[in-house]
Write a protein that holds these residues in place. Structure first.
Motif, PDB file in Angstrom:
ATOM      1  N   GLN A 120       0.806  -1.216   0.000  1.00  0.00           N
ATOM      2  CA  GLN A 120       0.000   0.000   0.000  1.00  0.00           C
ATOM      3  C   GLN A 120       0.844   1.274   0.000  1.00  0.00           C
ATOM      4  O   GLN A 120       0.297   2.368  -0.136  1.00  0.00           O
ATOM      5  N   TYR A 148      -5.368  -7.915 -12.134  1.00  0.00           N
ATOM      6  CA  TYR A 148      -5.465  -6.840 -11.161  1.00  0.00           C
ATOM      7  C   TYR A 148      -4.095  -6.343 -10.697  1.00  0.00           C
ATOM      8  O   TYR A 148      -4.002  -5.313 -10.014  1.00  0.00           O
ATOM      9  N   TYR A 150      -2.033  -5.147 -12.665  1.00  0.00           N
ATOM     10  CA  TYR A 150      -1.724  -4.011 -13.542  1.00  0.00           C
ATOM     11  C   TYR A 150      -2.903  -3.050 -13.575  1.00  0.00           C
ATOM     12  O   TYR A 150      -3.983  -3.394 -14.050  1.00  0.00           O
ATOM     13  N   ARG A 151      -2.693  -1.839 -13.048  1.00  0.00           N
ATOM     14  CA  ARG A 151      -3.741  -0.823 -13.009  1.00  0.00           C
ATOM     15  C   ARG A 151      -3.206   0.470 -13.603  1.00  0.00           C
ATOM     16  O   ARG A 151      -2.766   1.374 -12.873  1.00  0.00           O
ATOM     17  N   GLU A 153      -4.595   2.955 -14.821  1.00  0.00           N
ATOM     18  CA  GLU A 153      -5.338   4.183 -14.531  1.00  0.00           C
ATOM     19  C   GLU A 153      -4.838   4.873 -13.262  1.00  0.00           C
ATOM     20  O   GLU A 153      -5.157   6.034 -13.004  1.00  0.00           O
ATOM     21  N   ASN A 154      -4.027   4.148 -12.469  1.00  0.00           N
ATOM     22  CA  ASN A 154      -3.515   4.700 -11.211  1.00  0.00           C
ATOM     23  C   ASN A 154      -1.995   4.830 -11.315  1.00  0.00           C
ATOM     24  O   ASN A 154      -1.268   3.839 -11.250  1.00  0.00           O
ATOM     25  N   GLU A 155      -1.522   6.057 -11.479  1.00  0.00           N
ATOM     26  CA  GLU A 155      -0.084   6.276 -11.653  1.00  0.00           C
ATOM     27  C   GLU A 155       0.713   5.900 -10.415  1.00  0.00           C
ATOM     28  O   GLU A 155       1.911   5.618 -10.507  1.00  0.00           O
ATOM     29  N   ARG A 156       0.082   5.888  -9.274  1.00  0.00           N
ATOM     30  CA  ARG A 156       0.787   5.598  -8.021  1.00  0.00           C
ATOM     31  C   ARG A 156       0.602   4.143  -7.589  1.00  0.00           C
ATOM     32  O   ARG A 156       0.939   3.781  -6.472  1.00  0.00           O
ATOM     33  N   ASP A 157       0.057   3.331  -8.475  1.00  0.00           N
ATOM     34  CA  ASP A 157      -0.154   1.916  -8.142  1.00  0.00           C
ATOM     35  C   ASP A 157       1.178   1.173  -8.148  1.00  0.00           C
ATOM     36  O   ASP A 157       2.037   1.426  -8.996  1.00  0.00           O
ATOM     37  N   TYR A 158       1.333   0.234  -7.202  1.00  0.00           N
ATOM     38  CA  TYR A 158       2.600  -0.478  -7.061  1.00  0.00           C
ATOM     39  C   TYR A 158       2.582  -1.864  -7.699  1.00  0.00           C
ATOM     40  O   TYR A 158       3.509  -2.646  -7.532  1.00  0.00           O
ATOM     41  N   GLN A 160       2.955  -2.708 -10.797  1.00  0.00           N
ATOM     42  CA  GLN A 160       3.998  -2.899 -11.793  1.00  0.00           C
ATOM     43  C   GLN A 160       5.293  -3.378 -11.156  1.00  0.00           C
ATOM     44  O   GLN A 160       6.051  -4.157 -11.757  1.00  0.00           O
TER      45      GLN A 160
END
Length: 307
Positions: A120, A148, A150-151, A153-158, A160
């Protein structure tokens, strides 16, 4: 045991070499596939693909032991299909097949979702992902609903970050871990389109079809048999009607929905017996009646929920 069998088959001192069919039986793979066939109704194309993979691995072992050019095949897989079609069960048996043929050390299955891999906050994802991979080493890592991870739409998603770690391990340690990605077919196709590195590492794509009504009824009968219940003739007819109606409703999940329906039927059966003033016979405790099935709201024309 499987290594000893394979060595004996290739050893000149062992006399006549075993045929592939004899080796298939003696390695323990046949018993695993027989168990899979008994556990899962239908799914003939899936079972055929698993047997094909087992044959490939078996022949590869024989080639290596005869001194022929042999390179361990890529074993990472993708299982696509709707919920409740047996993907996790097949992954479990696939892990056992790989263990029997010596392609993984332990043959265990570690099943995870995005929440088990992705953190998170900054610096949280890498330790979580590496801890899961550590547990899965020597066996199979099963990632359900892998898209799930890979998201975009969320640049701050971890997510990747978890994918990059997975890619490294899938490439550099593929002799000690097999990764199976699972999920809906269309979403997995989109995921691979956005992650060519992941797509290139998946060698086997297996699609799990939905069960038809006859197969779902057979699944219900097998589930009840394990629990020492049975449907009487009228209840079986009613449940066949239930299946036909439930399949048309939203969120139907194949065998999973059947299991949930049987749980509710058993609840109604228990309530009916609890309210009875007459002494119960052994047959009363195991027999589900039509009334237990027909009380479902699925039989209402306005029903939209799985009840």
């Amino acid at each position: 045991m499987e290594a000893e069998v394979l060595e004996a088959a290739a050893s000149p001192e062992a006399g006549a070499a075993l045929s592939p069919r004899q080796l298939f039986e003696s390695s323990g793979v046949k018993s695993v596939l027989t168990q899979l066939d008994a556990e899962l109704v239908g799914l003939a194309p899936v079972k055929g693909r698993i047997r094909d993979i087992a044959a490939l691995l078996l022949v590869d072992k024989l080639r290596a032991q005869q001194g022929l050019n042999s390179q361990p095949p890529s074993l990472h897989m993708c299982f696509t299909g709707n919920p409740g079609t047996g993907k996790t069960t097949v992954a479990l048996r696939m892990a056992e097949v790989l263990k029997q043929l010596g392609y993984v050390r332990k043959g265990h299955l570690v099943a995870v979702t995005r929440d088990d891999l992705v953190g998170q906050f900054i610096g949280h994802t890498a330790p979580k992902t590496r801890e899961v991979l550590k547990k899965a080493m020597g066996g199979v890592l099963f990632i359900d609903e892998a898209y799930y991870l890979y998201r975009p739409e969320n640049e701050r998603d971890y997510g990747q970050e978890a994918i990059e770690i997975l890619l490294q391990v899938m490439e550099n340690q593929r002799e000690d871990i097999v990764v199976i990605l699972a999920g809906y077919k269309d979403r997995m196709q989109t995921f691979f389109g956005s992650n060519p590195g992941m797509a290139s590492r998946i060698a086997h794509h297996i699609d799990f079809p939905d069960y038809d009504e006859a197969e779902l009824l057979r699944i219900a009968q097998l589930m009840l048999q394990k629990l020492h219940y049975r449907l009487d003739d009228e209840a079986e007819e009613a449940f066949a009607r239930y299946i036909a109606l439930r399949r048309l409703q939203p969120h139907f999940a194949n065998a999973r929905s059947i299991r949930n329906a049987l749980d509710r039927i058993r609840l109604r059966h228990a309530t009916r017996l609890f309210d009875s003033d007459t002494p119960l016979q052994p047959d009363d405790l195991v027999t589900l009646e039509a009334a237990d099935v027909l009380a479902s709201r699925v039989f209402s024309t306005s029903a939209t929920a799985d009840t």
